[in-house]
Design a protein around this motif. Structure first.
Motif, mmCIF file in Angstrom:
data_model
loop_
_atom_site.group_PDB
_atom_site.id
_atom_site.type_symbol
_atom_site.label_atom_id
_atom_site.label_comp_id
_atom_site.label_asym_id
_atom_site.label_seq_id
_atom_site.Cartn_x
_atom_site.Cartn_y
_atom_site.Cartn_z
ATOM 1 N N GLN A 17 24.816 25.671 -11.228
ATOM 2 C CA GLN A 17 24.553 26.658 -12.263
ATOM 3 C C GLN A 17 23.979 26.013 -13.531
ATOM 4 O OE1 GLN A 17 27.744 29.423 -12.569
ATOM 5 N NE2 GLN A 17 27.616 29.470 -14.776
ATOM 6 N N GLY A 18 24.500 24.842 -13.889
ATOM 7 C CA GLY A 18 24.016 24.163 -15.092
ATOM 8 C C GLY A 18 22.691 23.469 -14.884
ATOM 9 N N SER A 19 22.420 23.055 -13.645
ATOM 10 C CA SER A 19 21.236 22.228 -13.407
ATOM 11 C C SER A 19 20.036 22.977 -12.858
ATOM 12 C CB SER A 19 21.582 21.077 -12.451
ATOM 13 O OG SER A 19 22.592 20.291 -13.014
ATOM 14 N N TYR A 21 19.053 25.931 -14.081
ATOM 15 C CA TYR A 21 18.812 27.020 -15.034
ATOM 16 C C TYR A 21 17.366 27.487 -15.118
ATOM 17 C CZ TYR A 21 17.525 23.256 -18.226
ATOM 18 O OH TYR A 21 16.936 22.169 -18.797
ATOM 19 N N GLN A 30 21.390 33.760 -18.168
ATOM 20 C CA GLN A 30 21.540 33.503 -16.736
ATOM 21 C C GLN A 30 22.904 33.992 -16.258
ATOM 22 O OE1 GLN A 30 21.975 29.328 -15.869
ATOM 23 N NE2 GLN A 30 21.969 28.825 -18.010
ATOM 24 N N GLN A 61 34.707 24.281 -16.341
ATOM 25 C CA GLN A 61 33.561 24.680 -17.165
ATOM 26 C C GLN A 61 33.713 24.149 -18.597
ATOM 27 O OE1 GLN A 61 32.559 28.841 -16.958
ATOM 28 N NE2 GLN A 61 31.065 28.684 -18.607
ATOM 29 N N TYR A 65 30.828 21.661 -19.800
ATOM 30 C CA TYR A 65 29.831 22.224 -20.708
ATOM 31 C C TYR A 65 30.380 22.681 -22.054
ATOM 32 C CZ TYR A 65 27.408 22.585 -16.238
ATOM 33 O OH TYR A 65 26.858 22.307 -15.032
ATOM 34 N N ARG A 136 23.649 40.723 -18.230
ATOM 35 C CA ARG A 136 24.440 39.785 -17.432
ATOM 36 C C ARG A 136 25.290 40.540 -16.404
ATOM 37 N NH1 ARG A 136 27.791 34.461 -19.283
ATOM 38 N NH2 ARG A 136 26.257 33.151 -18.308
ATOM 39 N N ALA B 125 21.658 19.014 -17.437
ATOM 40 C CA ALA B 125 22.296 20.329 -17.228
ATOM 41 C C ALA B 125 22.365 21.082 -18.543
ATOM 42 C CB ALA B 125 23.701 20.148 -16.667
ATOM 43 N N ARG B 126 22.592 22.394 -18.392
ATOM 44 C CA ARG B 126 22.738 23.267 -19.579
ATOM 45 C C ARG B 126 23.969 24.107 -19.452
ATOM 46 N NH1 ARG B 126 17.704 25.485 -22.698
ATOM 47 N NH2 ARG B 126 19.295 26.195 -24.111
ATOM 48 N N ASP B 127 24.551 24.461 -20.590
ATOM 49 C CA ASP B 127 25.727 25.315 -20.594
ATOM 50 C C ASP B 127 25.370 26.665 -19.953
ATOM 51 O OD1 ASP B 127 27.982 26.707 -21.093
ATOM 52 O OD2 ASP B 127 27.787 26.742 -23.268
ATOM 53 N N PRO B 128 26.082 27.053 -18.889
ATOM 54 C CA PRO B 128 25.725 28.304 -18.225
ATOM 55 C C PRO B 128 26.133 29.562 -18.986
ATOM 56 C CG PRO B 128 27.568 27.247 -17.114
ATOM 57 C CD PRO B 128 27.142 26.334 -18.212
ATOM 58 N N SER B 129 26.975 29.446 -19.999
ATOM 59 C CA SER B 129 27.370 30.652 -20.735
ATOM 60 C C SER B 129 26.266 31.030 -21.711
ATOM 61 C CB SER B 129 28.663 30.408 -21.509
ATOM 62 O OG SER B 129 28.401 29.659 -22.652
ATOM 63 N N TRP B 131 26.824 32.196 -24.682
ATOM 64 C CA TRP B 131 27.349 32.147 -26.049
ATOM 65 C C TRP B 131 27.055 30.853 -26.761
ATOM 66 C CZ3 TRP B 131 28.905 36.758 -27.590
ATOM 67 C CH2 TRP B 131 29.294 37.673 -26.618
ATOM 68 N N PHE B 132 27.052 29.752 -26.020
ATOM 69 C CA PHE B 132 26.896 28.463 -26.685
ATOM 70 C C PHE B 132 25.633 27.788 -26.196
ATOM 71 C CE2 PHE B 132 31.393 29.332 -25.885
ATOM 72 C CZ PHE B 132 31.752 29.623 -27.192
ATOM 73 N N THR B 134 24.534 24.434 -25.561
ATOM 74 C CA THR B 134 24.729 22.997 -25.401
ATOM 75 C C THR B 134 23.993 22.529 -24.151
ATOM 76 O OG1 THR B 134 26.791 23.387 -24.217
ATOM 77 C CG2 THR B 134 26.995 22.838 -26.524
ATOM 78 N N ILE B 136 23.484 18.826 -21.458
ATOM 79 C CA ILE B 136 24.026 17.521 -21.084
ATOM 80 C C ILE B 136 22.860 16.553 -20.870
ATOM 81 C CG2 ILE B 136 25.623 16.322 -19.499
ATOM 82 C CD1 ILE B 136 26.942 18.799 -20.655
ATOM 83 N N ILE B 162 27.600 16.060 -29.632
ATOM 84 C CA ILE B 162 28.941 16.507 -30.041
ATOM 85 C C ILE B 162 30.049 15.914 -29.167
ATOM 86 C CG2 ILE B 162 28.316 18.647 -31.206
ATOM 87 C CD1 ILE B 162 29.145 20.082 -28.528
ATOM 88 N N LYS B 170 27.197 15.455 -24.470
ATOM 89 C CA LYS B 170 26.930 16.866 -24.736
ATOM 90 C C LYS B 170 26.164 16.974 -26.048
ATOM 91 C CE LYS B 170 31.190 18.591 -22.690
ATOM 92 N NZ LYS B 170 32.445 19.284 -22.938
#
Lengths: 164, 311
Positions: A17-19, A21, A30, A61, A65, A136, B125-129, B131-132, B134, B136, B162, B170
């Motif tokens: 999910q993080g990679s 995107y 997303q 999580q 992240y 979402r 990577a990226r924060d999947p939420s 809201w933030f 951030t 990696i 951070i 991060k």
């Protein structure tokens, strides 16, 4: 063994999910694939396991992240707990139920993040609902059948034994 | 069927866990110098997999784009060649100006500005939420990265570090609403145009520059640079362009909506600014003090003249 399998599935989903995107981002954010997994597991196995899976997934999580530890652990635990209430009240082989539950619980999950992240002071709620949460939730509604049917069938094949 | 006693116990356990998690959020919400060993372990475990998946996904995305845009490529190539010939001419002029600048600097005894040590890093990577904001990167404290170091690309400022683990860190992006950078308008450059650039909450992906004085000269398309105040971000890095200007609710100050120079959705390679270069900050501060001193001297001189004149 089932616990390790669930943990690995969640861990790999979080990494994916993080990679990936660039593929998941459709202009308005997303989807939260881990949230979909938590909801699906809770529907299959009930509130208690749903809450434990939610808190574990949320912690992972937060570690990978997040900024503060415990934020997503809390929101995902509550989402898992509440979606588990439907375990005995829906037809598990009918996919529309999980789709609606994922849609509704996205509002709960995002609402909890909104409140617990102290962003509540600055963000106009209507804009956020329209710009972020609703798209979402719709995204989750569309993706849930794929995740749910996969988990439902592997669960039936005793992949997660002794979890039933 | 659960008995009322068991139900009550379940609810109590749930409330206890909620309370514990809220306390944990409170403790960890503040910025920390180092991550806990558990966080370090999981981030270090995930970062090689994230790196592999990320480079695969970027490769796949680029391949798809090449296939999709094959017809446009020839046209784009011609345009780029034309632009390149234009820039070749410009580069001679730039070289002339650079040499002139160097000579003038030597005459004024100024130090070179770009004395930062940069650590190249890949976004894995990226924060999947939603809201933030951030992401990696694949460099951690073993590579010399530390908390609060600025992160840039050649286009401009990205954010700052951070959290640092052994081989990954991060980064909090400029567009996050928790972020504030001191910015200055490139054109006018006077202290009145300094404002804080923070992530816009109304327009995700954009920034908002606040606390700009009412008299400040700022207009649409102006370029906003980092001012260097605060010590985290080096001065002179492009933040973005002004899209919209407005007055705050009391009409005393101005604000500006800024489109960041960096495309945060396509970030692949970044640089961590390892050394801010003390001289640069001193130079900036010195300029400011000197300005004030000059102003005071000027006032004293003019007062003296007036006094002399009266006599």
């Amino acid at each position: 063994m089932a616990k390790i399998k669930v943990f690995i599935i969640i861990f790999l989903t979080l990494i994916l999910q993080g990679s990936i995107y660039p593929f998941l981002n459709l202009g308005r954010g997303q989807p939260d694939l881990v949230l979909i997994l938590v909801v699906c597991f809770s529907i299959l196995w009930g509130s208690k396991r749903g809450a434990v899976i939610g808190v574990t997934a949320g912690f992972l999580q937060d570690i990978l992240y997040g900024h503060a530890l415990g934020l997503f652990a809390l929101t995902k635990m509550l989402t898992g707990y509440f979606s588990g209430f439907t375990e005995k009240n829906i037809y598990k082989d009918f996919v529309l139920g999980p789709m609606i539950i994922a849609f509704v619980l996205t509002f709960l999950h995002e609402g909890l993040v909104f409140v617990f992240s102290t962003e509540v002071m600055y963000l106009p709620l209507i804009n956020i609902l329209h710009e972020s949460i609703f798209p979402r939730a719709l995204y989750h509604f569309c993706l849930t059948p794929f995740a749910y049917l996969l988990l439902y069938f592997v669960n039936k094949k005793d992949f997660f034994y002794p979890f039933q | 069927m659960l008995t009322p006693g068991v139900k009550k116990k379940k609810v109590l356990i749930l409330l206890g866990v909620i309370l514990l998690l809220i306390i944990l959020i409170g403790f960890t919400y503040r910025e920390r110098d180092r991550l806990t060993p558990v966080e370090d372990f999981f981030i270090s475990l995930a970062s090689p997999i994230q790196e592999g998946v990320s480079s695969l996904s970027i490769h796949a995305r680029d391949t798809i784009q090449v296939i999709r845009g094959y017809n446009e490529l020839a046209q784009e190539n011609a345009e780029l060649e034309e632009e390149l010939s234009k820039y070749r001419g410009l580069s001679h002029q730039v070289e002339e100006l650079r040499q002139e600048n160097q000579r003038l600097r030597e005459m004024l005894d100024f130090q070179e500005r770009s004395s930062y040590d940069l650590i190249p890093a890949k976004v894995i990577a990226r924060d999947p939420s939603t809201w933030f904001n951030t992401l990696i990167i694949n460099k951690g404290y073993n590579d010399g990265v530390a908390r609060d170091m600025a992160v840039t690309t050649k286009e401009g400022l990205v954010g700052n570090v951070i959290g640092v683990s052994r081989h990954a860190s991060k980064v909090l992006l400029l567009t996050d609403s928790r972020r504030a950078v001191s910015g200055i308008v490139q054109e006018s450059r006077d202290m009145g145009t300094i404002g804080f650039v923070e992530g816009s909450v109304d327009k995700p992906g954009y920034c908002r520059m606040v606390n700009i004085s009412r008299e400040a000269e700022i207009s649409r398309d102006d370029v906003i640079m980092s001012s260097g105040l605060g010590g985290v971000f080096p001065p002179g890095l492009v933040i973005g362009e002004v899209m919209e200007i407005g007055r705050d609710e009391y009409g005393l100050l101005q604000y500006a909506i800024i489109k960041p120079a960096v495309n945060f959705n396509r970030l692949e390679e970044v640089f961590v600014v390892e050394d801010l270069g003390e001289e640069i900050l001193e130079e900036e501060e010195f300029d400011f003090d000197e300005d004030l001193n000059n102003e005071e001297n000027y006032q004293e001189e003019t007062e003296g003249q007036e006094y002399n004149g009266q006599n």
